[in-house]
Design a protein around this motif. Structure first.
Motif, PDB file in Angstrom:
ATOM      1  N   GLU A 124       0.850  -1.342   0.007  1.00  0.00           N
ATOM      2  CA  GLU A 124      -0.108  -0.025   0.014  1.00  0.00           C
ATOM      3  C   GLU A 124       0.829   1.252   0.033  1.00  0.00           C
ATOM      4  O   GLU A 124       0.374   2.434  -0.338  1.00  0.00           O
ATOM      5  N   TYR A 125       2.014   1.178   0.343  1.00  0.00           N
ATOM      6  CA  TYR A 125       3.106   2.269   0.306  1.00  0.00           C
ATOM      7  C   TYR A 125       3.935   2.502  -0.895  1.00  0.00           C
ATOM      8  O   TYR A 125       4.519   3.493  -1.082  1.00  0.00           O
ATOM      9  N   GLY A 126       4.119   1.230  -1.490  1.00  0.00           N
ATOM     10  CA  GLY A 126       4.793   1.293  -2.690  1.00  0.00           C
ATOM     11  C   GLY A 126       5.394  -0.118  -3.182  1.00  0.00           C
ATOM     12  O   GLY A 126       4.671  -1.042  -3.020  1.00  0.00           O
ATOM     13  N   ASN A 127       6.274  -0.162  -3.939  1.00  0.00           N
ATOM     14  CA  ASN A 127       6.939  -1.408  -4.565  1.00  0.00           C
ATOM     15  C   ASN A 127       8.096  -1.779  -4.100  1.00  0.00           C
ATOM     16  O   ASN A 127       8.770  -0.977  -3.566  1.00  0.00           O
ATOM     17  N   TYR A 128       8.565  -2.900  -4.214  1.00  0.00           N
ATOM     18  CA  TYR A 128       9.833  -3.389  -3.473  1.00  0.00           C
ATOM     19  C   TYR A 128      10.562  -4.417  -4.685  1.00  0.00           C
ATOM     20  O   TYR A 128       9.764  -4.901  -5.512  1.00  0.00           O
ATOM     21  N   THR A 129      11.752  -4.740  -4.124  1.00  0.00           N
ATOM     22  CA  THR A 129      12.496  -5.770  -4.742  1.00  0.00           C
ATOM     23  C   THR A 129      12.909  -6.575  -3.448  1.00  0.00           C
ATOM     24  O   THR A 129      12.955  -5.850  -2.678  1.00  0.00           O
ATOM     25  N   LEU A 130      12.950  -8.026  -3.717  1.00  0.00           N
ATOM     26  CA  LEU A 130      13.303  -8.870  -2.632  1.00  0.00           C
ATOM     27  C   LEU A 130      14.593  -9.665  -2.822  1.00  0.00           C
ATOM     28  O   LEU A 130      14.670 -10.179  -4.101  1.00  0.00           O
ATOM     29  N   HIS A 131      15.214  -9.756  -1.945  1.00  0.00           N
ATOM     30  CA  HIS A 131      16.451 -10.547  -2.063  1.00  0.00           C
ATOM     31  C   HIS A 131      16.495 -11.545  -0.701  1.00  0.00           C
ATOM     32  O   HIS A 131      16.370 -10.917   0.499  1.00  0.00           O
ATOM     33  N   LEU A 132      16.325 -12.880  -1.071  1.00  0.00           N
ATOM     34  CA  LEU A 132      16.530 -13.776   0.120  1.00  0.00           C
ATOM     35  C   LEU A 132      17.795 -14.089   0.431  1.00  0.00           C
ATOM     36  O   LEU A 132      18.782 -14.522  -0.530  1.00  0.00           O
ATOM     37  N   SER A 133      18.169 -14.359   1.698  1.00  0.00           N
ATOM     38  CA  SER A 133      19.515 -14.764   2.200  1.00  0.00           C
ATOM     39  C   SER A 133      19.675 -16.197   2.128  1.00  0.00           C
ATOM     40  O   SER A 133      18.626 -16.723   2.418  1.00  0.00           O
ATOM     41  N   ILE A 134      20.737 -16.829   1.528  1.00  0.00           N
ATOM     42  CA  ILE A 134      20.797 -18.261   1.391  1.00  0.00           C
ATOM     43  C   ILE A 134      21.959 -18.578   2.183  1.00  0.00           C
ATOM     44  O   ILE A 134      22.033 -19.850   2.555  1.00  0.00           O
ATOM     45  N   GLN A 135      22.680 -17.466   2.741  1.00  0.00           N
ATOM     46  CA  GLN A 135      23.781 -18.142   3.732  1.00  0.00           C
ATOM     47  C   GLN A 135      24.283 -16.731   4.428  1.00  0.00           C
ATOM     48  O   GLN A 135      24.620 -15.752   3.894  1.00  0.00           O
ATOM     49  N   GLU A 136      24.351 -16.882   5.655  1.00  0.00           N
ATOM     50  CA  GLU A 136      25.037 -15.743   6.563  1.00  0.00           C
ATOM     51  C   GLU A 136      26.471 -15.914   6.613  1.00  0.00           C
ATOM     52  O   GLU A 136      27.060 -16.953   7.317  1.00  0.00           O
ATOM     53  N   ILE A 137      27.256 -14.937   6.043  1.00  0.00           N
ATOM     54  CA  ILE A 137      28.825 -15.107   6.337  1.00  0.00           C
ATOM     55  C   ILE A 137      29.261 -14.353   7.450  1.00  0.00           C
ATOM     56  O   ILE A 137      30.119 -15.121   8.044  1.00  0.00           O
ATOM     57  N   LYS A 138      28.799 -13.185   7.706  1.00  0.00           N
ATOM     58  CA  LYS A 138      29.506 -12.527   8.862  1.00  0.00           C
ATOM     59  C   LYS A 138      28.194 -11.609   9.472  1.00  0.00           C
ATOM     60  O   LYS A 138      27.419 -11.319   9.062  1.00  0.00           O
ATOM     61  N   ASN A 139      28.328 -11.820  10.876  1.00  0.00           N
ATOM     62  CA  ASN A 139      27.340 -11.263  11.496  1.00  0.00           C
ATOM     63  C   ASN A 139      27.735 -10.705  12.924  1.00  0.00           C
ATOM     64  O   ASN A 139      28.241 -11.315  13.786  1.00  0.00           O
ATOM     65  N   GLN A 140      28.061  -9.441  13.097  1.00  0.00           N
ATOM     66  CA  GLN A 140      28.606  -8.567  14.219  1.00  0.00           C
ATOM     67  C   GLN A 140      28.310  -9.113  15.540  1.00  0.00           C
ATOM     68  O   GLN A 140      28.891  -9.314  16.392  1.00  0.00           O
ATOM     69  N   ASN A 141      26.980  -9.247  15.647  1.00  0.00           N
ATOM     70  CA  ASN A 141      26.408  -9.730  16.841  1.00  0.00           C
ATOM     71  C   ASN A 141      26.639 -11.170  17.072  1.00  0.00           C
ATOM     72  O   ASN A 141      26.824 -11.419  18.473  1.00  0.00           O
ATOM     73  N   ALA A 142      26.539 -11.996  16.062  1.00  0.00           N
ATOM     74  CA  ALA A 142      26.920 -13.446  16.450  1.00  0.00           C
ATOM     75  C   ALA A 142      28.284 -13.477  16.942  1.00  0.00           C
ATOM     76  O   ALA A 142      28.706 -14.027  17.642  1.00  0.00           O
ATOM     77  N   MET A 143      29.316 -12.637  16.191  1.00  0.00           N
ATOM     78  CA  MET A 143      30.698 -12.563  16.443  1.00  0.00           C
ATOM     79  C   MET A 143      30.883 -12.347  18.110  1.00  0.00           C
ATOM     80  O   MET A 143      31.769 -12.927  18.897  1.00  0.00           O
ATOM     81  N   ALA A 144      30.097 -11.356  18.422  1.00  0.00           N
ATOM     82  CA  ALA A 144      30.436 -10.700  19.953  1.00  0.00           C
ATOM     83  C   ALA A 144      30.084 -11.918  20.729  1.00  0.00           C
ATOM     84  O   ALA A 144      30.552 -12.170  21.915  1.00  0.00           O
ATOM     85  N   ALA A 145      28.913 -12.577  20.324  1.00  0.00           N
ATOM     86  CA  ALA A 145      28.263 -13.555  21.349  1.00  0.00           C
ATOM     87  C   ALA A 145      29.317 -15.001  21.502  1.00  0.00           C
ATOM     88  O   ALA A 145      29.197 -15.472  22.401  1.00  0.00           O
ATOM     89  N   ASN A 146      30.203 -15.178  20.537  1.00  0.00           N
ATOM     90  CA  ASN A 146      30.836 -16.269  20.413  1.00  0.00           C
ATOM     91  C   ASN A 146      32.307 -15.801  21.230  1.00  0.00           C
ATOM     92  O   ASN A 146      32.934 -16.984  21.289  1.00  0.00           O
ATOM     93  N   ASP A 147      32.558 -14.776  21.249  1.00  0.00           N
ATOM     94  CA  ASP A 147      33.427 -14.598  21.976  1.00  0.00           C
ATOM     95  C   ASP A 147      33.804 -15.044  23.458  1.00  0.00           C
ATOM     96  O   ASP A 147      32.904 -15.137  23.916  1.00  0.00           O
TER      97      ASP A 147
END
Length: 147
Positions: A124-147
């Motif tokens: 209702e606000y506009g149009n979009y293009t969509l990109h689905l993630s197939i693999q997460e390579i780097k996540n700053q939050n996950a890195m901090a949680a694993n330290d």
């Protein structure tokens, strides 16, 4: 506020573990817990430390579909769109951008059906293009949680 090397050390240690005790932090940088606490309070009061956060395991919460949406507004009613984004729990990030699109969104849902319902709502606000993630390579939050 001008930061010195000790402030940067405190910020690094807090970013690795925001729940660290002042005394333990002080031992690592050779200061008393009280001195560390005073510095942290100054960093908070000056706005350098904006807050503390919790890192959540999204998979355990059932949030398994990650999508990136480039959104193109068809209306000038940005206020309503922004309110909708702030009200939707599946919306993790919203960035107003220059270049392609008006907004870039990061979405996490528990199912394709939930993602489709969200996408139907924003039409209702506009149009979009969509990109689905197939693999997460780097996540700053996950890195901090694993330290």
């Amino acid at each position: 506020m001008e930061l010195d090397n000790i402030d940067f050390q405190i910020l690094r240690l807090l970013s690795e573990n925001a729940r660290i005790q002042w005394k333990e932090l002080g031992e690592q940088i050779h200061m008393t817990g009280q001195a560390v606490g005073n510095r942290i309070k100054k960093l908070e009061e000056s706005g350098i430390i904006k807050g503390y956060s919790v890192i959540v395991d999204e998979i355990k919460m059932g949030l398994t579909f990650t999508a990136f949406v480039i959104f193109y507004m068809k209306t000038t009613d940005h206020h309503s769109f922004i309110k909708l984004m702030n009200d939707r729990r599946e919306v993790l990030e919203v960035h107003r951008v220059s270049g392609e699109g008006c907004y870039h969104l990061k979405i996490k849902t528990s199912s394709q059906e939930q993602l489709n319902l969200f996408l139907d709502k924003i039409l209702e606000y506009g149009n979009y293009t969509l990109h689905l993630s197939i693999q997460e390579i780097k996540n700053q939050n996950a890195m901090a949680a694993n330290d």
